[in-house]
Design a protein around this motif. Structure first.
Motif, mmCIF file in Angstrom:
data_model
loop_
_atom_site.group_PDB
_atom_site.id
_atom_site.type_symbol
_atom_site.label_atom_id
_atom_site.label_comp_id
_atom_site.label_asym_id
_atom_site.label_seq_id
_atom_site.Cartn_x
_atom_site.Cartn_y
_atom_site.Cartn_z
ATOM 1 N N ILE A 65 5.203 13.473 -1.373
ATOM 2 C CA ILE A 65 4.197 12.422 -1.597
ATOM 3 C C ILE A 65 2.982 12.567 -0.692
ATOM 4 O O ILE A 65 2.048 11.763 -0.778
ATOM 5 C CB ILE A 65 4.802 11.013 -1.417
ATOM 6 C CG1 ILE A 65 5.267 10.790 0.032
ATOM 7 C CG2 ILE A 65 5.941 10.788 -2.410
ATOM 8 C CD1 ILE A 65 5.736 9.369 0.320
ATOM 9 N N VAL A 68 -0.558 11.823 -1.952
ATOM 10 C CA VAL A 68 -0.538 10.919 -3.111
ATOM 11 C C VAL A 68 -1.001 9.539 -2.651
ATOM 12 O O VAL A 68 -0.483 9.015 -1.657
ATOM 13 C CB VAL A 68 0.883 10.815 -3.712
ATOM 14 C CG1 VAL A 68 0.906 9.831 -4.880
ATOM 15 C CG2 VAL A 68 1.386 12.186 -4.154
ATOM 16 N N LEU A 73 2.570 4.730 -5.545
ATOM 17 C CA LEU A 73 3.983 4.914 -5.213
ATOM 18 C C LEU A 73 4.655 3.569 -4.968
ATOM 19 O O LEU A 73 4.046 2.621 -4.490
ATOM 20 C CB LEU A 73 4.119 5.751 -3.935
ATOM 21 C CG LEU A 73 3.508 7.153 -3.939
ATOM 22 C CD1 LEU A 73 3.411 7.674 -2.504
ATOM 23 C CD2 LEU A 73 4.352 8.090 -4.796
#
Length: 282
Positions: A65, A68, A73
């Motif tokens: 992640i 990101v 998320l």
């Protein structure tokens, strides 16, 4: 795509589990690719735990992640019962956050009940939420009696979700637990939603009725099993796969609408429980 609302956050009803991921360094690139494929296909939830590989799963997720945007998320982690005390929980959560590379998680779950008094665990979960290290807290592997005990505590009804094993071949929670959670507006997170490995290998993915429904919709057996899971209201399914194509299939199963006839065929193959059963756990 079906959605679920947990503590005010609306997320797609199919996310990604990560149990057993991060254990083999040779699979790291493939596992990161699988997580990226899920996010690109529309998944938002990634479920992990400090127990998974003794932190290796969280470390893998952290690598996947990186870069990101955080608002794309929804991160779930879990605290071990041995760390679910006032003396140990914050240190445990801090270690999880460090491995994940984030300032907070969206949902922090008490993985299963241990020796620490429930009142102490809940008070610390609530404190860490108010401290901003998790946006919400919940529980895992709780049955109706556990939830009734939880609800008697001052902060108990602030629980945001309960995560238990649930799939077409393990339907015990339908007898009373799903109804209790619906009555108390407590979302349900289903782990092993397409079956434990032994279930998949022996019957679920090969059942003639499951395959018949899959053929009707031109989808895989896995997608039928996931669509059945998330046809239940306020249910989030977190299938695990290290294969990018399988992860894409899993996420897209959230678009599959089963008909009443489909569900009848599945019920005939795996009937709903007619009595209270012990909670299935892995």
């Amino acid at each position: 795509m079906q959605t679920v609302t947990i503590a005010g956050s609306q997320v797609p009803a199919i996310g990604m589990g990560t149990w057993h991921m991060g254990d083999d360094p040779l699979l790291q690139a493939q596992e990161i690719e699988a997580i990226h494929a899920g996010l690109a296909t529309g998944a938002k939830v990634i479920d992990t735990a400090e127990m998974y590989g003794s932190g290796r799963s969280e470390t893998l997720v952290g690598k996947a992640i990186k870069g990101v945007p955080r608002d794309q998320l929804y991160l779930i982690s879990k605290v071990l019962p041995t760390n679910a005390s006032k003396a140990r929980m914050e240190r445990s959560l801090d270690a999880s956050l460090k491995r994940l590379g984030v300032d907070d998680v969206d949902l922090y779950l008490y993985h299963w009940r241990g020796q620490t008094p429930l009142s102490e665990t809940v008070a610390e979960l609530q404190r860490l939420t108010e401290a901003g290290k998790t946006k919400a807290w919940g529980i895992s592997n709780f049955d109706v009696s556990d939830l009734e005990e939880l609800w008697q505590l001052p902060d108990g009804p602030k629980a945001a979700a309960n995560e238990d094993l649930f799939n077409l071949g393990s339907r015990g929670v339908e007898y009373s637990l799903l109804g209790w959670q619906a009555d108390h507006q407590l979302p349900f997170i289903a782990y092993s939603p397409v079956g434990a490995p032994d279930q998949l290998n022996t019957h679920l993915g090969r059942n003639p009725n499951v395959l018949k429904v899959a053929k009707r919709h031109n989808v895989s057996a896995y997608q039928v099993l996931l669509a059945w899971d998330v046809s239940h209201p306020q249910l989030l399914a977190i299938p695990q796969s290290s294969n990018a194509d399988h992860v894409k299939e899993n996420v897209l199963a959230g678009n599959l609408q089963l008909t009443a006839d489909d569900k009848q065929l599945l019920d005939e193959a795996y009937p709903a429980p007619t009595e209270k059963l012990p909670l299935d756990v892995l």
